[in-house]
Design a protein around this motif. Sequence first.
Motif, short mmCIF file in Angstrom:
data_model
loop_
_atom_site.label_atom_id
_atom_site.label_comp_id
_atom_site.label_asym_id
_atom_site.label_seq_id
_atom_site.Cartn_x
_atom_site.Cartn_y
_atom_site.Cartn_z
N GLU A 33 1.00 -1.26 -0.04
CA GLU A 33 -0.14 -0.18 0.03
C GLU A 33 0.92 1.20 -0.06
N GLU A 34 0.47 2.30 -0.81
CA GLU A 34 1.00 3.55 -0.72
C GLU A 34 0.40 4.88 -0.52
N VAL A 35 0.90 5.72 0.37
CA VAL A 35 0.19 6.76 0.75
C VAL A 35 0.79 8.07 0.16
N GLY A 36 0.32 9.15 0.27
CA GLY A 36 1.01 10.34 -0.20
C GLY A 36 1.34 10.37 -1.35
N GLY A 37 0.58 9.90 -2.52
CA GLY A 37 1.02 9.80 -3.86
C GLY A 37 2.11 9.04 -4.01
N VAL A 59 9.81 13.30 1.12
CA VAL A 59 9.01 13.61 2.25
C VAL A 59 9.88 13.84 3.57
N VAL A 60 11.21 13.40 3.40
CA VAL A 60 11.86 13.50 4.46
C VAL A 60 12.32 14.91 4.90
N ASP A 70 2.96 10.66 10.46
CA ASP A 70 1.65 10.27 10.12
C ASP A 70 1.37 9.44 8.75
N LEU A 71 2.16 9.62 7.74
CA LEU A 71 2.16 8.85 6.44
C LEU A 71 2.52 7.55 6.83
N LEU A 72 3.46 7.07 7.70
CA LEU A 72 4.00 5.82 8.09
C LEU A 72 2.78 5.03 8.75
N VAL A 76 1.12 1.83 6.83
CA VAL A 76 1.17 0.58 7.61
C VAL A 76 -0.22 0.03 7.93
N ASN A 77 -1.20 0.89 8.50
CA ASN A 77 -2.64 0.59 8.84
C ASN A 77 -3.36 -0.05 7.22
N LYS A 78 -2.94 0.61 6.52
CA LYS A 78 -3.74 0.24 5.01
C LYS A 78 -3.13 -0.98 4.75
#
Length: 114
Positions: A33-37, A59-60, A70-72, A76-78
Motif C-alpha cells: 500500500e502507498e500513501v501520499g501519492g 518527504v524527509v 503520520d504517513l507511516l 502501515v494500517n492500510k
Amino acid sequence: MKPDLKTIFKQIEKIQEELEKVQAELENKTVTEEVGGGMVKVTVNGKKEVISIEIDKEVVNPDDIGMLEDLLVVAVNKALQSADKMISEEIAKATSGLLPGLPGFPFNFPGFKA
C-alpha cells in the motif's frame, strides 16, 4: 435429512488441512500500500509482518517529522487491512464448498478472526 457425523468430521479434517496449506502459502504472499501519492510504501506479508517500508526522499523533512510519522502510520494500517482482506479471501477459497450447510464457513463462527 441430517448429515452424518462421520462425514462432517471428515470435512472438518479436510478444512483443517486446507487452512494449514493456506497459512503456509500466505507467508510468501504480500500486499503493498502507498500513501501520499506514493511517497510512502509499505509491504506486508500474509503473516501480517511488515516486510519493507519505502520512503521518498522528498518527504524527509527534519522540520516536519510529524508528517512522515503520520504517513507511516496510515500506510502501515492500510497494508495491514489489505493483508487481512487477502487472508480472508484465501481462506474463503480454500474452504469454499467443504461444508455446504454452513455458508461462509469459517467466517460465520463467533470469534473467528483471519
